[in-house]
Design a protein around this motif. Structure first.
Motif, PDB file in Angstrom:
ATOM      1  N   LEU A 207       0.686  -1.329   0.074  1.00 54.50           N
ATOM      2  CA  LEU A 207       0.186  -0.064   0.165  1.00 54.50           C
ATOM      3  C   LEU A 207       0.762   1.254   0.089  1.00 54.50           C
ATOM      4  N   LYS A 208       2.003   1.422   0.748  1.00 57.45           N
ATOM      5  CA  LYS A 208       2.875   2.310   0.841  1.00 57.45           C
ATOM      6  C   LYS A 208       3.403   2.700  -0.750  1.00 57.45           C
ATOM      7  N   ARG A 209       3.554   1.590  -1.327  1.00 57.87           N
ATOM      8  CA  ARG A 209       4.081   1.546  -2.968  1.00 57.87           C
ATOM      9  C   ARG A 209       2.945   2.080  -3.868  1.00 57.87           C
ATOM     10  N   GLU A 210       1.898   1.426  -3.595  1.00 54.05           N
ATOM     11  CA  GLU A 210       0.815   2.030  -4.626  1.00 54.05           C
ATOM     12  C   GLU A 210      -0.095   3.008  -4.341  1.00 54.05           C
ATOM     13  N   LEU A 211      -0.392   3.602  -3.061  1.00 56.08           N
ATOM     14  CA  LEU A 211      -1.014   4.604  -2.548  1.00 56.08           C
ATOM     15  C   LEU A 211      -0.507   6.018  -3.225  1.00 56.08           C
ATOM     16  N   SER A 212      -1.234   6.881  -3.588  1.00 53.18           N
ATOM     17  CA  SER A 212      -0.683   8.004  -4.042  1.00 53.18           C
ATOM     18  C   SER A 212      -1.039   9.147  -2.974  1.00 53.18           C
ATOM     19  N   LEU A 213      -1.700   8.907  -2.002  1.00 52.00           N
ATOM     20  CA  LEU A 213      -2.014   9.803  -0.997  1.00 52.00           C
ATOM     21  C   LEU A 213      -0.860   9.988   0.064  1.00 52.00           C
ATOM     22  N   PRO A 214      -0.740  11.271   0.652  1.00 48.82           N
ATOM     23  CA  PRO A 214       0.509  11.389   1.387  1.00 48.82           C
ATOM     24  C   PRO A 214       0.046  10.943   3.114  1.00 48.82           C
ATOM     25  N   VAL A 215       0.383   9.530   3.151  1.00 46.73           N
ATOM     26  CA  VAL A 215       0.066   8.934   4.438  1.00 46.73           C
ATOM     27  C   VAL A 215       1.096   9.548   5.401  1.00 46.73           C
ATOM     28  N   LYS A 216       0.691  10.104   6.639  1.00 51.04           N
ATOM     29  CA  LYS A 216       1.337  10.682   7.657  1.00 51.04           C
ATOM     30  C   LYS A 216       2.223   9.489   8.434  1.00 51.04           C
ATOM     31  N   TYR A 217       1.672   8.474   8.816  1.00 53.66           N
ATOM     32  CA  TYR A 217       2.287   7.238   9.397  1.00 53.66           C
ATOM     33  C   TYR A 217       1.440   6.286   9.205  1.00 53.66           C
ATOM     34  N   VAL A 218       1.906   4.816   9.483  1.00 49.65           N
ATOM     35  CA  VAL A 218       1.385   3.731   9.364  1.00 49.65           C
ATOM     36  C   VAL A 218       1.448   2.962  10.900  1.00 49.65           C
ATOM     37  N   VAL A 219       0.217   2.521  11.239  1.00 52.28           N
ATOM     38  CA  VAL A 219       0.138   1.864  12.399  1.00 52.28           C
ATOM     39  C   VAL A 219      -0.319   0.312  12.218  1.00 52.28           C
ATOM     40  N   LEU A 220       0.284  -0.826  12.860  1.00 57.08           N
ATOM     41  CA  LEU A 220      -0.016  -1.983  12.723  1.00 57.08           C
ATOM     42  C   LEU A 220      -0.312  -2.796  13.950  1.00 57.08           C
ATOM     43  N   TRP A 221      -1.608  -3.377  13.778  1.00 54.04           N
ATOM     44  CA  TRP A 221      -2.196  -3.810  15.049  1.00 54.04           C
ATOM     45  C   TRP A 221      -2.174  -5.407  15.001  1.00 54.04           C
ATOM     46  N   SER A 222      -1.966  -5.939  16.401  1.00 49.27           N
ATOM     47  CA  SER A 222      -2.052  -7.453  16.610  1.00 49.27           C
ATOM     48  C   SER A 222      -2.627  -7.631  17.924  1.00 49.27           C
ATOM     49  N   ASP A 223      -2.981  -8.651  17.947  1.00 48.31           N
ATOM     50  CA  ASP A 223      -4.058  -9.121  19.524  1.00 48.31           C
ATOM     51  C   ASP A 223      -3.208 -10.195  20.140  1.00 48.31           C
ATOM     52  N   SER A 224      -1.799 -10.259  19.512  1.00 49.40           N
ATOM     53  CA  SER A 224      -1.180 -11.370  20.111  1.00 49.40           C
ATOM     54  C   SER A 224       0.139 -10.733  20.806  1.00 49.40           C
ATOM     55  N   THR A 225       0.315 -10.759  22.278  1.00 52.34           N
ATOM     56  CA  THR A 225       1.361 -10.160  23.006  1.00 52.34           C
ATOM     57  C   THR A 225       2.501 -10.951  22.798  1.00 52.34           C
TER      58      THR A 225
END
Length: 578
Positions: A148-166
């Protein structure tokens, strides 16, 4: 089964919005493969057939699925928006995957969350633990983030990845080399694709990727849900998002087995630091100064042939003691080498006189071959002394190829994996790279206009130059003569004439003979020779002294003189000399 694959493959879903629905079918197909049926076998009545028919009966409801592809509605001011990409990961015993949402916030703090893309995979037939499946889901999320960072042309400020596994979040904060192959390789790839600070914890209740692992019907997908609109907490400020809970004790089952491997070596002579010596000669001199305690007077210490041989033996022993301590101890005690020894294939022998390990073999009776060639000294390629030896031989042979350097070293030394060690050195050696580099041939410039007058008569553009002198005999006298060459720059035709001297008058007479025979040229190209410059100036003076009427008639026949830049002929001569 063939018809099942046909129906499943006919569902075109490039962004993965129907993943919740199609994953159910892929799980059914996986269960069917476990029964070991063939492509054209009839599906027998049972639980698998009932599940497939129930899934197939939902297909007419596909027309009810609608998804707005505009990431931000009209109510959100697009230009000053702040875009954030949120990717959620989850796994179950049957499937794992990731889903991405775009969070847009304008200057009025209006927030909108929209679905971007989802990916899912069916869990492998070989049963994996839940932490490993959660790690596979995290890897799918990292790969989706990179896409998505390579294909999206929008100026994404930052990325957050979420997981429910500690457990997975703890793995990602650690070094990948601590874990087994399955976990270590995936942790390393995730750390390469993303940053550790981008990963956060989300509970299962607020994780939309949990729907991906459980599956939904098409009727449920047609309604508003967290799958389509994202989790509700994304509409809140960041300080109200889920926080990481207390970290539980880490699972040590995925750790590599650790074994302590240490060796203690005592060097009573305390030789100099090898890292401070750049060449083999520097190491020999430093060893002599350290052994003899020579004062630093600025002059190199005196070194005889016997001293040099003793210092070299000392360095060879030091290299073997640091590289093969167990083998050296075993050979000194007369025992067999350890089974994991790197010297077993060489039939090594210990020399009591020199204290070195030599290669064995069957050449003991060859009296014409020197002892060092029959039984070379064993050296480890990773030791700094061996690296200095390789550098010494490479420079002595003027950076020849690895085969030549290896053959020369084999006269005295047997370096383990010597060819590989020499190539490794030559890849980093500046001299080897310079000698082995291919020349960069510059591109030629465009041809000048004088070379491209295709529809003009010969000698329309003519280059002229002199050559000689040539010695001739006139009666009893010996005189000099010079040649002059006129060359058509387009057709390469050549006209030769003879000059009695290099004066301007001689050149003008030769030029007059050339015009009478070949015709008047449009331009003459020459270097800055004094005869050519003089001839040109005399023609210009004669032309300016003519009557106005005659000037008017001859202006139509004027010849243009073109001279090279000053000293350009000198540069050409130097180029020919090289």
């Amino acid at each position: 089964m063939r018809n099942m694959y046909k129906i499943l493959a006919s569902q075109y879903d490039p962004i993965g919005y129907l993943t919740l629905f199609t994953t159910r079918a892929r799980v059914i197909v996986q269960d069917l493969w476990k029964t070991k049926c063939n492509w054209d076998d009839v599906l027998e009545p049972g639980a698998i057939r009932d599940q497939w028919q129930a899934w197939e009966m939902e297909l007419p409801a596909l027309t009810d699925i609608q998804l707005d592809r505009c990431y931000t509605p009209l109510a959100v001011d697009v230009k000053p928006s702040s875009y954030q990409l949120h990717i959620f990961c989850d796994a179950s015993e049957r499937a794992y995957g990731a889903v991405a949402y775009l969070r847009a916030e304008d200057k009025h703090h209006h927030i909108h969350v929209s679905f971007v893309m989802a990916r899912s995979r069916v869990a492998p037939k070989r049963q994996l633990s839940m932490p490993r499946l959660e790690l596979s889901a995290a890897l799918a999320g990292a790969q989706l983030c990179q896409l998505l960072k390579r294909e999206l042309s929008l100026p994404v400020k930052y990325v957050v990845l979420w997981s429910d596994s500690t457990t997975v979040l703890t793995w990602l904060k650690s070094e990948s080399c601590r874990y087994k192959v399955f976990v270590g390789t995936r942790v390393a790839e995730i750390q390469t694709l993303t940053e550790v600070k981008q990963w956060r914890y989300v509970n299962t209740k607020n994780n939309p990727a949990d729907d991906l692992t459980r599956g939904k019907t098409l009727m449920e997908l047609a309604q508003e849900s967290r799958w389509r609109d994202g989790p509700p907490f994304l509409l809140s400020p960041p300080d109200q998002w889920p926080v990481h809970p207390a970290t539980p004790p880490e699972d040590v089952s995925e750790y590599k087995k650790s074994t302590f491997c240490g060796a203690v070596a005592v060097d009573p002579e305390d030789p100099p630091d090898l890292s401070k010596c750049d060449t083999w000669e520097d190491l020999i001199m430093a060893t002599k100064e350290h052994r003899d305690g020579a004062a630093d007077t600025g002059d190199p210490p005196e070194l005889g042939a016997e001293d040099r041989a003793n210092i070299e033996l000392l360095l060879y022993r030091r290299a073997q003691q640091g590289s093969f301590p167990d083998d050296l101890a075993a050979l000194q005690a007369g025992r067999d080498l350890p089974r994991d020894s790197k010297l077993l294939q060489l039939a090594p022998e210990y020399d009591d006189f020199t204290g070195l390990i030599h290669v064995g073999g069957r050449l003991r009776q060859a009296e014409d071959i020197p002892k060092d060639s029959r039984h070379p000294i064993v050296m480890d390629p990773a030791h700094p002394i061996t690296k200095l030896l390789i550098r010494e031989y490479d420079e002595k042979l003027l950076h020849y190829g690895p085969e030549r350097v290896l053959a020369e070293m084999r006269r005295k030394f047997w370096v383990l994996r010597g060819r590989e060690a020499i190539r490794k050195h030559q890849r980093k050696c500046f001299g080897c790279q310079r000698w082995q580099a291919n020349p960069d041939v510059p591109k030629m410039g465009d041809l000048p206009p004088a070379r491209l007058r295709l529809y003009k008569p010969p000698f329309f553009s003519t280059g002229v130059d002199c050559f000689g002198p040539m010695t001739i005999k006139t009666g009893r006298r010996t005189e000099k003569r010079w040649g002059i060459i006129f060359k058509c720059t387009t057709t390469r035709a050549v006209h030769l004439d003879l000059l009695e001297s290099l004066s301007a008058d001689a050149y003008l007479m030769a030029f007059r003979r050339f015009v009478s025979r070949r015709g008047k040229p449009f331009e003459i190209l020459s270097d800055c020779g004094t005869n050519f410059k003089g001839g040109a100036s005399e023609l210009h003076k004669a032309f300016s002294a003519m009557e106005p009427r005659l000037k008017e008639e001859l202006s139509k026949q004027q010849v243009k003189f073109v001279f090279n830049p000053p000293k350009a002929h000198t540069l050409v001569a130097c180029g020919r000399g090289r």
